[in-house]
Design a protein around this motif. Structure first.
Motif, mmCIF file in Angstrom:
data_model
loop_
_atom_site.group_PDB
_atom_site.id
_atom_site.type_symbol
_atom_site.label_atom_id
_atom_site.label_comp_id
_atom_site.label_asym_id
_atom_site.label_seq_id
_atom_site.Cartn_x
_atom_site.Cartn_y
_atom_site.Cartn_z
ATOM 1 N N CYS A 27 0.782 -1.236 0.115
ATOM 2 C CA CYS A 27 -0.090 0.199 -0.147
ATOM 3 C C CYS A 27 0.690 1.076 0.099
ATOM 4 N N CYS A 29 -0.436 4.374 0.056
ATOM 5 C CA CYS A 29 -1.207 5.684 0.489
ATOM 6 C C CYS A 29 -0.269 6.355 1.501
ATOM 7 N N CYS A 32 -0.127 5.050 5.174
ATOM 8 C CA CYS A 32 0.931 3.780 5.194
ATOM 9 C C CYS A 32 2.277 4.497 5.178
HETATM 10 ZN ZN LIG Z 1 -2.204 2.360 2.905
#
Ligand SMILES: [Zn+2]
Ligand SMILES: [Zn+2]
Length: 135
Positions: A27, A29, A32
């Motif tokens: 991930c 993002c 994260c």
């Molecule tokens: Zn994430």
């Protein structure tokens, strides 16, 4: 599958897990990246009941971009990020794959949130990639 074991840097929090891992993902993002301090998070989502945790992690909750409540668990002594939970995936626990001792068991199947990946991160073209979260 092989039993998974792992622990934080100082050893105060450890886990062992045995069961299916329906989601293995990288991930990218922003949350994260911030919460792990890494270019992206490596995640293995399992049923919470398949994971036995020793020690008591600290938790921090925040809202995702889609309004879900995210709970991050980390070691209060050494700060190692341990687990993540999403209120939209009730009963599932995301293990930080970098913690596991059985390295060969982490085979990511997908890259998500590539819209916020770091420029230097090279994606494996063999894996499906999603700008946000699929589904
Ligand atoms: Zn994430
Ligand atoms: Zn620790």
């Amino acid at each position: 599958m092989t039993k998974l074991t792992g622990q934080c840097l100082c050893g105060e929090i450890s886990f062992d897990a045995d069961g299916d891992v329906p989601v293995m993902a990288n991930c990218h993002c922003t949350a994260c990246r911030q919460s792990t301090g890494s270019a992206f998070a490596t995640l293995m989502f399992m049923k919470q009941t398949d994971v036995n945790v020793t020690g008591t992690p600290k938790t921090y909750q925040h809202s995702s971009d889609t309004g879900n409540t995210m709970t991050k668990s980390f070691c209060g002594t050494c700060g190692t990020p341990m687990f993540t939970q999403n209120s939209a995936r009730e009963g599932m626990l995301g293990l930080r794959a970098g913690l596991i001792n059985e390295h060969q068991e982490f085979t990511p199947k997908v890259n998500v949130y590539t819209s916020s990946k770091m420029q230097a991160t090279v994606l494996d073209d063999a894996l499906p990639a999603f700008e946000k979260m699929p589904g």
